[in-house]
Design a protein around this motif. Sequence first.
Motif, PDB file in Angstrom:
ATOM      1  N   VAL A   1     111.069   8.779 -82.324  1.00  0.00           N
ATOM      2  CA  VAL A   1     111.214   9.867 -81.337  1.00  0.00           C
ATOM      3  C   VAL A   1     112.191  10.908 -81.886  1.00  0.00           C
ATOM      4  O   VAL A   1     113.242  10.564 -82.440  1.00  0.00           O
ATOM      5  CB  VAL A   1     111.734   9.308 -79.988  1.00  0.00           C
ATOM      6  N   SER A   2     111.803  12.157 -81.776  1.00  0.00           N
ATOM      7  CA  SER A   2     112.670  13.239 -82.260  1.00  0.00           C
ATOM      8  C   SER A   2     112.452  14.469 -81.395  1.00  0.00           C
ATOM      9  O   SER A   2     111.736  14.410 -80.387  1.00  0.00           O
ATOM     10  CB  SER A   2     112.339  13.564 -83.718  1.00  0.00           C
ATOM     11  N   LEU A   3     113.068  15.546 -81.790  1.00  0.00           N
ATOM     12  CA  LEU A   3     112.952  16.800 -81.043  1.00  0.00           C
ATOM     13  C   LEU A   3     111.489  17.151 -80.769  1.00  0.00           C
ATOM     14  O   LEU A   3     111.118  17.522 -79.656  1.00  0.00           O
ATOM     15  CB  LEU A   3     113.619  17.926 -81.868  1.00  0.00           C
ATOM     16  N   VAL A   4     110.657  17.008 -81.788  1.00  0.00           N
ATOM     17  CA  VAL A   4     109.246  17.368 -81.650  1.00  0.00           C
ATOM     18  C   VAL A   4     108.422  16.174 -81.190  1.00  0.00           C
ATOM     19  O   VAL A   4     107.497  16.314 -80.386  1.00  0.00           O
ATOM     20  CB  VAL A   4     108.712  17.899 -83.009  1.00  0.00           C
ATOM     21  N   ASN A   5     108.763  14.996 -81.680  1.00  0.00           N
ATOM     22  CA  ASN A   5     107.948  13.818 -81.400  1.00  0.00           C
ATOM     23  C   ASN A   5     108.392  13.121 -80.116  1.00  0.00           C
ATOM     24  O   ASN A   5     108.884  12.000 -80.133  1.00  0.00           O
ATOM     25  CB  ASN A   5     108.009  12.860 -82.592  1.00  0.00           C
ATOM     26  N   GLN A   6     108.255  13.821 -79.004  1.00  0.00           N
ATOM     27  CA  GLN A   6     108.577  13.219 -77.705  1.00  0.00           C
ATOM     28  C   GLN A   6     107.386  12.381 -77.263  1.00  0.00           C
ATOM     29  O   GLN A   6     106.231  12.751 -77.513  1.00  0.00           O
ATOM     30  CB  GLN A   6     108.848  14.314 -76.671  1.00  0.00           C
ATOM     31  N   ALA A   7     107.673  11.270 -76.596  1.00  0.00           N
ATOM     32  CA  ALA A   7     106.622  10.316 -76.255  1.00  0.00           C
ATOM     33  C   ALA A   7     105.491  10.946 -75.448  1.00  0.00           C
ATOM     34  O   ALA A   7     104.328  10.614 -75.626  1.00  0.00           O
ATOM     35  CB  ALA A   7     107.246   9.171 -75.469  1.00  0.00           C
ATOM     36  N   ASP A   8     105.841  11.883 -74.553  1.00  0.00           N
ATOM     37  CA  ASP A   8     104.801  12.409 -73.661  1.00  0.00           C
ATOM     38  C   ASP A   8     103.940  13.501 -74.286  1.00  0.00           C
ATOM     39  O   ASP A   8     102.864  13.809 -73.784  1.00  0.00           O
ATOM     40  CB  ASP A   8     105.434  12.920 -72.350  1.00  0.00           C
ATOM     41  N   TYR A   9     104.359  14.112 -75.361  1.00  0.00           N
ATOM     42  CA  TYR A   9     103.593  15.223 -75.944  1.00  0.00           C
ATOM     43  C   TYR A   9     102.310  14.727 -76.623  1.00  0.00           C
ATOM     44  O   TYR A   9     102.291  13.643 -77.221  1.00  0.00           O
ATOM     45  CB  TYR A   9     104.409  15.969 -76.996  1.00  0.00           C
ATOM     46  N   SER A  10     101.280  15.581 -76.585  1.00  0.00           N
ATOM     47  CA  SER A  10     100.069  15.263 -77.347  1.00  0.00           C
ATOM     48  C   SER A  10     100.295  15.696 -78.807  1.00  0.00           C
ATOM     49  O   SER A  10     101.220  16.472 -79.101  1.00  0.00           O
ATOM     50  CB  SER A  10      98.877  16.022 -76.771  1.00  0.00           C
TER      51      SER A  10
ATOM     52  N   PHE B   1     121.293  20.632 -85.417  1.00  0.00           N
ATOM     53  CA  PHE B   1     120.529  19.677 -84.609  1.00  0.00           C
ATOM     54  C   PHE B   1     119.065  19.654 -85.056  1.00  0.00           C
ATOM     55  O   PHE B   1     118.463  18.595 -85.258  1.00  0.00           O
ATOM     56  CB  PHE B   1     120.640  20.061 -83.127  1.00  0.00           C
ATOM     57  N   MET B   2     118.512  20.860 -85.249  1.00  0.00           N
ATOM     58  CA  MET B   2     117.111  20.947 -85.674  1.00  0.00           C
ATOM     59  C   MET B   2     116.920  20.284 -87.034  1.00  0.00           C
ATOM     60  O   MET B   2     115.936  19.567 -87.265  1.00  0.00           O
ATOM     61  CB  MET B   2     116.671  22.419 -85.756  1.00  0.00           C
ATOM     62  N   ALA B   3     117.881  20.528 -87.939  1.00  0.00           N
ATOM     63  CA  ALA B   3     117.763  19.976 -89.294  1.00  0.00           C
ATOM     64  C   ALA B   3     117.802  18.447 -89.248  1.00  0.00           C
ATOM     65  O   ALA B   3     117.022  17.761 -89.925  1.00  0.00           O
ATOM     66  CB  ALA B   3     118.888  20.520 -90.165  1.00  0.00           C
ATOM     67  N   GLU B   4     118.707  17.924 -88.436  1.00  0.00           N
ATOM     68  CA  GLU B   4     118.824  16.478 -88.323  1.00  0.00           C
ATOM     69  C   GLU B   4     117.538  15.856 -87.765  1.00  0.00           C
ATOM     70  O   GLU B   4     117.071  14.820 -88.239  1.00  0.00           O
ATOM     71  CB  GLU B   4     120.010  16.139 -87.420  1.00  0.00           C
ATOM     72  N   GLU B   5     116.982  16.540 -86.751  1.00  0.00           N
ATOM     73  CA  GLU B   5     115.739  16.044 -86.156  1.00  0.00           C
ATOM     74  C   GLU B   5     114.575  16.171 -87.147  1.00  0.00           C
ATOM     75  O   GLU B   5     113.656  15.364 -87.142  1.00  0.00           O
ATOM     76  CB  GLU B   5     115.429  16.834 -84.866  1.00  0.00           C
ATOM     77  N   HIS B   6     114.664  17.209 -87.968  1.00  0.00           N
ATOM     78  CA  HIS B   6     113.604  17.443 -88.966  1.00  0.00           C
ATOM     79  C   HIS B   6     113.542  16.287 -89.970  1.00  0.00           C
ATOM     80  O   HIS B   6     112.467  15.856 -90.393  1.00  0.00           O
ATOM     81  CB  HIS B   6     113.879  18.766 -89.685  1.00  0.00           C
ATOM     82  N   LYS B   7     114.734  15.801 -90.292  1.00  0.00           N
ATOM     83  CA  LYS B   7     114.818  14.727 -91.296  1.00  0.00           C
ATOM     84  C   LYS B   7     114.087  13.474 -90.846  1.00  0.00           C
ATOM     85  O   LYS B   7     113.645  12.662 -91.648  1.00  0.00           O
ATOM     86  CB  LYS B   7     116.289  14.387 -91.561  1.00  0.00           C
ATOM     87  N   ARG B   8     113.961  13.292 -89.545  1.00  0.00           N
ATOM     88  CA  ARG B   8     113.309  12.081 -89.025  1.00  0.00           C
ATOM     89  C   ARG B   8     111.787  12.139 -89.173  1.00  0.00           C
ATOM     90  O   ARG B   8     111.111  11.152 -88.950  1.00  0.00           O
ATOM     91  CB  ARG B   8     113.636  11.908 -87.543  1.00  0.00           C
ATOM     92  N   VAL B   9     111.300  13.339 -89.451  1.00  0.00           N
ATOM     93  CA  VAL B   9     109.844  13.496 -89.546  1.00  0.00           C
ATOM     94  C   VAL B   9     109.415  13.311 -90.999  1.00  0.00           C
ATOM     95  O   VAL B   9     109.896  14.030 -91.885  1.00  0.00           O
ATOM     96  CB  VAL B   9     109.413  14.906 -89.054  1.00  0.00           C
ATOM     97  N   GLU B  10     108.551  12.353 -91.186  1.00  0.00           N
ATOM     98  CA  GLU B  10     108.070  12.115 -92.559  1.00  0.00           C
ATOM     99  C   GLU B  10     106.657  12.638 -92.705  1.00  0.00           C
ATOM    100  O   GLU B  10     105.776  12.315 -91.903  1.00  0.00           O
ATOM    101  CB  GLU B  10     108.101  10.620 -92.861  1.00  0.00           C
ATOM    102  N   LYS B  11     106.474  13.445 -93.734  1.00  0.00           N
ATOM    103  CA  LYS B  11     105.137  14.024 -93.954  1.00  0.00           C
ATOM    104  C   LYS B  11     104.357  13.139 -94.910  1.00  0.00           C
ATOM    105  O   LYS B  11     104.928  12.480 -95.774  1.00  0.00           O
ATOM    106  CB  LYS B  11     105.268  15.424 -94.540  1.00  0.00           C
ATOM    107  N   ARG B  12     103.019  13.173 -94.734  1.00  0.00           N
ATOM    108  CA  ARG B  12     102.166  12.488 -95.713  1.00  0.00           C
ATOM    109  C   ARG B  12     102.132  13.318 -96.984  1.00  0.00           C
ATOM    110  O   ARG B  12     102.599  14.470 -97.004  1.00  0.00           O
ATOM    111  CB  ARG B  12     100.745  12.357 -95.149  1.00  0.00           C
TER     112      ARG B  12
END
Lengths: 201, 587
Positions: free
Chosen positions: B490-499, B467-478
């Motif tokens: 939106v992903s595991l880390v990139n939840q709308a409410d988080y700063s 699950f973590m790996a799949e969510e990781h794939k959604r995050v694109e780094k510069r």
Amino acid sequence: MNYEIFNFIQNRVVLLMASIGLILAFVILHRFCMSRLYAKLDRIKKSSFKIDQLEEVCSKPQGSNFNTMAIVSWNLLFMSIGMLFFLTPEIFGLSLLKVPQLASSRFGFLGFGIFFSFITFVLYISLPGIYGFYEISKKIKTYIFYYVPVMLLISMILSVYLTTIYPLRNDSIWSLSYIFMILGEILLVSPIFSGVRGRLK
Amino acid sequence: MRPCIVGIGGAGGNIVKNFLQSEDVECPLASFGGEYLVFGGIKGVWLDSDQDDANDQSFFGRLEDGCYPGYIISHDIIDPDSNLKKYIMAKYGHDLKVQGYDRRAEYLKAVFEIFDKDPSVKDLALDEFSPKNPKAFPLLGSNEIGLENPLPGYIWRGGFRRFTSVGKKENPNGNSLPVNGKEGSAVQFSSAAKNFAKFFARSANKVNSSSKDCDSLLFLASLGGGTGTGFINPLSRFVRNEERAFPIFALGLQTERGADSRHAEERKRNLGSAIAMYDLLTKPPGSGIDGLLLVDNEILHKKYSGNYQAMDKAVFRALRPLIDPKNYPDSLNQDDAPAIRGKFLENLRFPPILIPCHFESDKNVNESRLVQCALKNKLYSCDHRRADMAFVFVRGLISDAAIRDAVNIHTTIPEKMINVYRKIGEGKRKEILILLRNPYGGLPFKEGEMDTMESRFIEVMSSALDFMAEEHKRVEKRSDGTIDWANQPVSLVNQADYSSKTKDALFKYFYGPEGLEIRIKESIDKLMRGEAAPLFIKPLDIFDGNGESRREQISPSDKSKVFSPIEVEEIERIISDKLRGIEKGRA
């Protein structure tokens, strides 16, 4: 109405003995059960404790509502036995009606009840303690809580009625009163009989 | 042992309900109250984070309103207009009054860490929850010190501390709250009944014994990523900080395979489970729980065909030998909670995992058969021969020597490592609960065995990793390695409410060089090699000492120090094989 069903209730002394015998059986069976339990424990491991300690440990709370009603019910049981057998002088010479001053007083029945409660105080205070040694289902507790006091009160009211019509007799009413009393008593002792059966198996 | 049982979250509440069923007579028309009598004379509370769930039931009343059995809503102490709430919302994006936690174990973990580590938050909390502010102290009394961490502070001090031996007894009636707070003649009757029964204590079967204080805490929670998963660790930590030697145990329910009733997918729940277990098991003795009892709902689900009420009841029945107070007369203090705590932790660096095995019978079975049947009836698959210690709680007329022999023969645990606690029980029924300590360390996949503890752990952790790996794939780094969170899905880390600050911290917590992903892989590797306990070692935080994102302690190039490339490759291969196996099994 056919009252033949009550004809078997002939000998009232035997019936009194039966109701007292049931209470005695209740106590004796409990003592027997505790001795058996102690002996079994002793067989498993030589016990370094006395049977009194075992009783203390085995006892579990049954709930303050239940306990209160159990004490009340045992009190009512002794009162209903007293009222059924000792209000009128039909069986024994000793009865309320043999004391004219009390019998004709406005508070005669109350006085009799207080007197009977006083002399049976130790019994109805200590006997419900035996329940603590057995697992009593909530269903049985509910029966004891609701039905036993009602049955015993009905029995007492019928006994009071029989006293007020004395010297007239009404065997059907007497039998009905006895049936309510004995049913209440059976319910009161039933947890021990089923509990002992479980413990002795 | 007389624990105060705290059911956390929906599942915890349903289980604790079984423990708190009154054994006294109740009247349907009015509550007669009296002493609230339950099995073992224990006490209990339901802790939840969703007021709607609490409103949808009638068993628990609001503890704050003086009801018993009671529930407590964790964030009730937070005012909707609280400055502290606004500050945390602005800085971290966490809402202290959110209803339920939607299967995000890391959400509550972060909230508690913020209170632990951010000095500004601590100052704001001390100011807002000071004794000068009586509105903020509905249950706490007037002479409490301020609360740095109001959520667990409120739950512990204002909630269930009063039921324990360490609770302040400012309110003499604190132990006998009216049932569901109903006042009036019913309560008057109950007081009369109670006093009457007290007066005749002997004949009344010692009714007062049930008002004894609890000598330990037992948290019950599902490890499915919701409120239970999120609360169990921070709460136990908070209580432990206040009471260094008070026995604290936890029972975690591993959720069953497949999606649950809220359609929370298994992998997400397993991530919550991994986070909770990791946090619970990495606290050395004296800083966290003293033992984690694990129950696999998958086993109960199969046994009771998905009947959740029966499953909850089974957990209660299994724990009855543990909480039964009727010890043999010559060993009255044998199951004293501090003594059991000492035994649980004996020779260990980290709290143990305890696997319950339970069996009860009305037939006249001998000790050997009892043990055999209990070992066949484990509540979490494991190889009992791997356990280093056994705690055997029995009810009924059972010989100490015979039961010790039987456990020794069937488990091969040395006799001196077998602790037997005998209770007299009731009637003819014989009952046994064996707690196997850390029964793992063998090879995970054995022919002919569907599940072992090792394989189940690997399955849970692998699916969490997946699950973590799949969510990781959604995050694109510069190109410079930073992340523009605004332009990410939106992903595991990139939840709308988080700063952004929280997202950075969470990203490091999950995927950093010393992050959860690496730690879980390490643990899987240990399990694959058949290494013995402990499963997890190093505590893992989301934020550092200032509420900032955790500093990287080793550089990415040092990753090779944790695993060789061959090992990493091998672990990844095993995990994907295992996941394929699970998928196949389901198909």
